[in-house]
Design an enzyme around this catalytic site. Structure first.
Site: not given
Ligand code: AR6
Length: 183
Positions: A11, A35, A118
């Site tokens: 995490d 985020d 992403s």
């Molecule tokens: N630690 C590490 N990785 C994580 C965690 C964590 N705690 N939680 C999720 N992931 P995403 P995006 C991974 O959707 O695609 C948001 O609403 C997850 O499995 O967080 O860049 C923002 O505000 C995935 O592989 O980001 C934007 O609107 C990766 O993090 C939008 O989402 C990215 O997933 C950005 O989308």
């Protein structure tokens, strides 16, 4: 160089490093996924500081303090929304990583933890995203010996497997043993 790169299952909010990277959106006002998790852990001061930044374009990055996080800083990077691959997504994702590393070079940052930007809500293919992330990381590490650790923090098995494979190919690293790898 391979000894400066780690791939872990974990995490990002729990990483005690100089900076963690956030997968943000152009408003920098928080959201879901990584985020949302970072904002929850950092506390309300983070969104207050983000508000003052006035947003960030896709491919860019901005730095804030880490507040209640174990990390000193948060680098908010904005990756592209996947639209099929013909809208310049690869270049925009590479640019987001380069923007992160520009901030790393400017600040006193020696250790950084990075999620798979992403590949969640923005639906970028994981293998393709991992290739870009690892390639940009290698380019930066070659020129910046002061960055002693880049920790790719994977939240799911698919990402972990892709990053391990990419790091092995690009950096010649065969194992993440001793780095808190997948148990
Ligand atoms: N630690 C590490 N990785 C994580 C965690 C964590 N705690 N939680 C999720 N992931 P995403 P995006 C991974 O959707 O695609 C948001 O609403 C997850 O499995 O967080 O860049 C923002 O505000 C995935 O592989 O980001 C934007 O609107 C990766 O993090 C939008 O989402 C990215 O997933 C950005 O989308």
């Amino acid at each position: 160089m391979a000894d400066r790169v780690q791939v872990i299952f974990g995490d990002i909010t729990q990483q005690a490093v100089d900076a963690i990277v956030n997968a943000a959106n152009t408003t920098l006002q928080g959201g879901g996924g990584v985020d949302g998790a970072i904002h929850r852990e950092a506390g309300p001061h983070l969104v207050w500081e983000c508000r003052k930044l006035g947003g960030c374009p896709t491919g860019g990055a901005r730095i804030t303090k880490g507040y209640y996080l174990a990390a000193k800083h948060v680098i908010h990077a904005v990756g592209p929304i996947w639209q099929g691959g013909t809208a310049g997504e690869d270049e925009l994702l590479a640019r987001a990583y380069r923007s992160v590393f520009e901030l790393v070079a400017q600040q006193d940052i020696h250790t950084v933890a990075i999620p798979s930007i992403s590949t969640g809500a923005y639906r970028f293919p994981i293998d393709r995203a991992a290739r870009i992330a690892v390639r940009e990381t290698r380019l930066f590490l070659e020129r910046h010996p002061q960055l002693t650790e880049v920790r790719f923090v994977c939240y799911d098995r698919a990402n972990y497997d892709c990053y391990v494979a990419e790091v092995a190919e690009v950096m010649g690293k065969r194992s993440t043993e001793g780095a808190g790898g997948l148990n």
